[in-house]
Design an enzyme around this catalytic site. Structure first.
Site: not given
Ligand code: GRF
Length: 206
Positions: A17, A99, A115
């Site tokens: 998170g 989803l 992403h």
């Molecule tokens: C991030 O690198 C995001 O881009 C990807 O998953 C990761 C999540 O990291 N979709 P976090 O849980 O926000 O630390």
């Protein structure tokens, strides 16, 4: 679209998170002015993101696909809590569940995702977590980055909203690159995208 003065946002998470934290911080310091975080949903009961949400006083709940009896029931329940909380915008921030078309159609242009690459490079259903950065290093790109895009039924295939490039260094490991992409791109772009969508919606509404 709007139910109040601010855009009502739900963040969907599965892990640490840090992107959620960036949104919480942006709400607290005024970077996000036209939106409020009203709900955090995790599909993983062990996600540290839940602790971050609760610490910030944001309602957080767990919806576990297996316990609910599969994808269809999971999405039905998700839809129910989103409606109950009058959510305008859904933000996927490290949410590890794809989803269905049925769901993304229902929320067309109301779901965004972050992403960790410059789409269309290193994206799609097999590219998540460290794999994205491993692939970027294996290909030898000198620039990578992050993308915020709208979500449709194609993994990482929806309309691109924002992108930010990040330099790749010769001695990078997947971990060091992941960290730089987060610090220099993800944690900046995601709050910016939310504020962008929210401020446009508010102006249109007014
Ligand atoms: C991030 O690198 C995001 O881009 C990807 O998953 C990761 C999540 O990291 N979709 P976090 O849980 O926000 O630390």
């Amino acid at each position: 679209m709007l139910s109040g003065k601010k855009l009502r946002v739900a963040v969907l998470v599965s892990g640490g998170g840090t992107n959620l934290q960036a949104i919480l911080d942006a709400c607290a310091d005024g970077t996000i002015r036209h939106a409020e975080l009203v709900l955090v949903v995790s599909n993983n009961p062990g996600a540290y993101a839940l602790t971050r949400a609760r610490r910030a006083g944001v309602p957080a709940l767990v919806l576990c696909r297996r316990e609910l009896g599969g994808q269809e029931c999971f999405e039905r329940e998700l839809d129910r809590v989103l409606r109950e909380n009058r959510v305008d915008l859904i933000v996927l921030a490290g949410f590890m569940t794809i989803l269905s078309k049925d769901f993304t159609d229902r929320y067309e242009h109301r779901i965004i995702n972050i992403h960790p690459s410059l789409i269309p490079s290193f994206c799609g259903k097999d590219y998540y977590g460290l794999r994205v950065h491993e692939a970027a290093l294996a290909r030898g790109v000198k620039l990578t980055g992050a993308t915020v895009h709208y979500v449709n039924e194609i993994p990482d295939g929806g309309e691109i909203l924002l992108q930010k490039a990040v330099e790749v260094f010769p001695d990078d490991t997947p971990e060091s690159l992941q960290r730089r992409v987060m610090e220099q791109a993800e944690w900046i772009l995601l709050p910016r995208a939310i504020e962008l969508i929210a401020s446009k919606s508010i102006c249109t509404e007014n």
